[in-house]
Design a protein around this motif. Structure first.
Motif, short mmCIF file in Angstrom:
data_model
loop_
_atom_site.label_atom_id
_atom_site.label_comp_id
_atom_site.label_asym_id
_atom_site.label_seq_id
_atom_site.Cartn_x
_atom_site.Cartn_y
_atom_site.Cartn_z
N LEU A 113 0.79 -1.03 0.12
CA LEU A 113 -0.03 -0.05 0.08
C LEU A 113 0.85 1.18 0.08
O LEU A 113 2.00 1.19 0.59
N TYR A 114 0.43 2.23 -0.71
CA TYR A 114 1.11 3.51 -0.77
C TYR A 114 0.43 4.60 -0.60
O TYR A 114 -0.52 4.89 -1.20
N PRO A 115 0.64 5.23 0.56
CA PRO A 115 -0.26 6.20 0.96
C PRO A 115 -0.61 7.58 -0.09
O PRO A 115 -1.47 8.28 0.36
N LYS A 116 0.63 7.76 -0.98
CA LYS A 116 0.09 9.04 -1.93
C LYS A 116 -0.93 8.54 -3.17
O LYS A 116 -1.26 9.41 -3.93
N ILE A 117 -1.42 7.31 -3.10
CA ILE A 117 -2.22 6.86 -4.06
C ILE A 117 -3.66 6.85 -3.15
O ILE A 117 -3.85 6.31 -2.10
N PRO A 118 -4.67 7.92 -3.70
CA PRO A 118 -5.68 8.05 -3.07
C PRO A 118 -6.68 6.72 -2.19
O PRO A 118 -7.08 6.42 -1.23
#
Length: 160
Positions: A113-118
């Protein structure tokens, strides 16, 4: 080595192994002390460990997260690979921590998971706040994002 949740119960954290390695004056001593914990578990081993620690059967988990039984069974015996969304469904059904979710994604050969992807940020939020699979699906829908199991919209990935 300290073990605090299921992510570390099966395997210690990489940082902990690194600390042990660095402080060891002899590699042979480090290796003999840690040989049992070196190497990564398989996805099937890790999922079984998580299910056991949660007191849930694989069949119940699959029902809870809307994964078809025969397909899910093949995941649990290592005959089928796991899509990212199905990995996230299982993590939510297991009420996995962020660390455990990350390990499920890595072991299933999916992106973390990547927090900059909504959409990923929304899922991180739901996992962190221990939302159920159903609550997460409802939140994703309410927030105008693709629910788990549907094709992700381009806007949710980002325009890099």
């Amino acid at each position: 080595m300290k073990k605090t949740d299921c992510a570390e119960r099966l395997q210690p954290l990489t940082e902990e192994v690194m600390a042990e390695l660095i402080k060891s004056s002899r590699f042979e001593a480090f290796y003999s002390d840690n040989v049992e914990t070196l190497g990564a578990p398989t996805l099937t081993q890790y999922l079984a460990e998580l299910c056991e620690s949660r007191g849930i059967t694989s069949a119940q988990l699959l029902r809870d997260v809307d994964i078809e039984r025969s397909f899910g069974h093949r995941i649990f015996i290592g005959e089928r690979s796991l899509s990212r969304d199905n990995a996230l469904k299982l993590a939510l059904g297991l009420k996995a921590t962020l660390k455990e979710t990350s390990r499920i994604l890595v072991l299933s050969k999916n992106n973390q998971l990547y927090p900059k992807i909504p959409r990923d940020a929304a899922i991180i939020y739901c996992i962190y706040y221990k939302k159920s699979y159903r609550e997460t699906q409802d939140n994703l829908y309410d927030w105008g994002m693709t629910v788990l199991g549907e094709e992700v919209k381009y806007e949710e990935i980002g325009k890099s």
